[in-house]
Design an enzyme around this catalytic site. Structure first.
Site, mmCIF file in Angstrom:
data_model
loop_
_atom_site.group_PDB
_atom_site.id
_atom_site.type_symbol
_atom_site.label_atom_id
_atom_site.label_comp_id
_atom_site.label_asym_id
_atom_site.label_seq_id
_atom_site.Cartn_x
_atom_site.Cartn_y
_atom_site.Cartn_z
ATOM 1 N N ARG A 48 -7.774 20.823 -26.711
ATOM 2 C CA ARG A 48 -8.548 20.353 -27.511
ATOM 3 C C ARG A 48 -8.246 19.575 -28.743
ATOM 4 N NH1 ARG A 48 -7.774 22.518 -31.463
ATOM 5 N NH2 ARG A 48 -9.183 21.210 -32.398
ATOM 6 N N GLY A 49 -8.903 18.646 -29.843
ATOM 7 C CA GLY A 49 -8.176 18.001 -30.594
ATOM 8 C C GLY A 49 -9.038 16.828 -30.312
ATOM 9 N N ALA A 50 -8.358 15.458 -30.125
ATOM 10 C CA ALA A 50 -8.782 14.120 -30.483
ATOM 11 C C ALA A 50 -7.689 13.861 -29.455
ATOM 12 C CB ALA A 50 -8.815 13.361 -30.982
ATOM 13 N N ARG A 86 -15.347 14.079 -20.826
ATOM 14 C CA ARG A 86 -15.406 14.956 -22.752
ATOM 15 C C ARG A 86 -16.080 13.669 -23.213
ATOM 16 N NH1 ARG A 86 -13.387 18.707 -27.085
ATOM 17 N NH2 ARG A 86 -15.558 18.834 -27.683
ATOM 18 N N ASP A 229 -12.772 12.736 -34.657
ATOM 19 C CA ASP A 229 -12.677 12.127 -33.391
ATOM 20 C C ASP A 229 -12.760 10.615 -32.708
ATOM 21 O OD1 ASP A 229 -13.599 15.015 -33.690
ATOM 22 O OD2 ASP A 229 -12.805 15.022 -31.643
ATOM 23 N N ASN A 239 -16.837 13.799 -35.824
ATOM 24 C CA ASN A 239 -15.609 14.730 -36.172
ATOM 25 C C ASN A 239 -16.166 16.016 -35.929
ATOM 26 O OD1 ASN A 239 -12.700 15.481 -36.495
ATOM 27 N ND2 ASN A 239 -14.166 17.044 -38.448
ATOM 28 N N LYS A 240 -15.834 16.947 -35.973
ATOM 29 C CA LYS A 240 -16.452 18.364 -35.012
ATOM 30 C C LYS A 240 -17.456 18.513 -36.426
ATOM 31 C CE LYS A 240 -15.498 21.337 -33.007
ATOM 32 N NZ LYS A 240 -16.383 20.548 -31.814
HETATM 33 O O1 MRU Z 1 -14.367 20.051 -30.053
HETATM 34 P P1 MRU Z 1 -12.957 19.852 -30.352
HETATM 35 O O2 MRU Z 1 -12.619 21.396 -30.362
HETATM 36 O O3 MRU Z 1 -11.689 19.055 -29.281
HETATM 37 O O4 MRU Z 1 -13.308 18.926 -31.816
HETATM 38 C C1 MRU Z 1 -12.278 19.185 -32.564
HETATM 39 C C2 MRU Z 1 -11.866 18.145 -34.026
HETATM 40 O O5 MRU Z 1 -13.158 17.934 -34.316
HETATM 41 C C3 MRU Z 1 -11.145 17.880 -34.539
HETATM 42 O O6 MRU Z 1 -11.632 17.905 -35.920
HETATM 43 C C4 MRU Z 1 -10.244 16.495 -34.246
HETATM 44 O O7 MRU Z 1 -10.601 16.016 -32.946
HETATM 45 C C5 MRU Z 1 -9.494 16.128 -34.904
HETATM 46 S S1 MRU Z 1 -8.356 16.330 -34.151
HETATM 47 C C6 MRU Z 1 -6.986 16.239 -35.225
#
Ligand code: MRU
Length: 341
Positions: A48-50, A86, A229, A239-240
């Site tokens: 996970r993480g963009a 996703r 994201d 973002n999250k």
């Molecule tokens: O749902 P996730 O854990 O994939 O969400 C991640 C985030 O919101 C991060 O802040 C974003 O992807 C940046 S990661 C460098």
């Protein structure tokens, strides 16, 4: 300093992933050897993480090309399975589109596609390092920083974005303390960022998300630095979940609020944040954290995984090409022109 682990790595024809669902209690790996397994790893948040999602998707599309054996219809179907795993992080669609272009140019040549997937990862690694250097300039000596979710080595192909900035500034002796939001409901802050901060030896404190307002009002936070994201051309940032309320508190109390991302997270085809597709995830993430029922099993649940922060609340967007300041629409358009040139 280098990161001490890799969230993803392509080894012997398989995508080796740290299983981020079970950190920090277990450090185990999952091996995805088909495009569908890569899609599952993304949707189930093993990876996970963009930027890490983008890196994983590159290998997913390479595997799709191999599995399709010259059958373009099958290849396109498999690309969709990976591409729709996703919806919010634009890095996923960006990586899939980039791989599809190579598929077309090379006539679905697996060697060319593997080389491109490797390039996506390598480029993200270099962008991360640049972002760390560029972003650390906004952190003043002795700063206490607050971050949200996880944006470190686990969320990218390399050093990290927002957490990369924090780690770089710490190495420069500028960061005194980091507060990490636990980041409900999946606890990326508690499980992943706290793990990375402890691993890096950075003085840090974990807080419930709702404690951030108290710290900010008390003047205990010098700046908030977190990821993205998807960034629109107006500078709105998805973002999250929990990022938007943090931005409101920062604006109220005059605390600088930075979003950090490689330019691969900018969606140049989307103007406003209201158009960003926001993923809604399973009700169990809210009512059964860690598998333990904490609410009546039949209660209705709303579980958006992301929120959108309006550009008016953002001090700057830190990228590998420099820091974008308001007016974001003008400066993001300039960046687009530079990329074309
Ligand atoms: O749902 P996730 O854990 O994939 O969400 C991640 C985030 O919101 C991060 O802040 C974003 O992807 C940046 S990661 C460098």
């Amino acid at each position: 300093m280098e990161e001490s682990f890799k969230a993803l790595e392509f080894v012997d024809g398989k995508l080796k992933l740290i299983d981020q669902r079970v950190l920090p209690t277990q450090l185990t790996y999952v091996y995805a050897s088909t495009s569908e397994e890569v899609a599952f790893a993304i949707s189930d948040m093993i990876v996970r993480g963009a930027p890490a999602i983008g890196g994983a998707a590159g290998y997913g599309i390479y595997l799709a090309a191999k599995e399709s054996d010259g059958n373009w219809d099958l290849f396109r179907k498999k690309c969709d399975i990976v591409g729709f795993s996703r919806p919010t992080a634009v890095n996923l669609m960006w990586a899939v589109d980039r791989m599809k272009r190579i598929a077309e140019d090379s006539g679905l040549d697996p060697d060319a596609m593997l080389a491109e997937a490797d390039r996506i990862v390598e480029e993200d690694r270099s962008m991360n390092k640049l972002i760390g250097k560029i972003g650390s300039a906004v952190i003043r000596p002795g700063a206490t920083v607050l971050t949200h979710c996880n944006t470190g080595a686990l969320a990218t192909c390399g050093w990290g974005t927002a957490l990369g900035v924090i780690k770089t500034a710490y190495e420069q002796g500028k960061v005194r303390h980091v507060y990490a939001d636990e980041t409900r409901p999946r606890f990326q802050g508690a499980r992943l960022t706290a793990w990375e901060l402890v691993d890096a030896g950075i003085p840090s404190t974990l807080i419930p998300d709702s404690a951030a307002a108290t710290l900010i009002r008390a003047g205990k936070i010098d700046c908030v630095i977190l990821g993205a994201d998807r960034i629109t051309t107006d500078g709105d940032v998805a973002n999250k979940l929990g990022t938007f309320p943090l931005s409101v508190i920062c604006r109220t109390y005059g605390v600088p609020f930075y979003s950090v991302a490689p330019t691969t997270t900018i969606d140049f085809s989307m103007k406003e944040g209201k158009d960003i597709p926001i993923e809604e995830r399973d009700r169990d993430e809210v009512i059964r954290p860690g598998g333990v029922l904490v609410a009546p099993a039949n209660i209705d649940v709303f579980n958006p995984s992301f929120d959108v922060t309006p550009h008016q609340n953002i001090t700057g967007i830190i990228t590998e090409k420099g820091i974008i300041y308001p007016p974001f629409d003008v400066n993001i358009a300039k960046l687009k022109d530079q990329q074309k040139a």
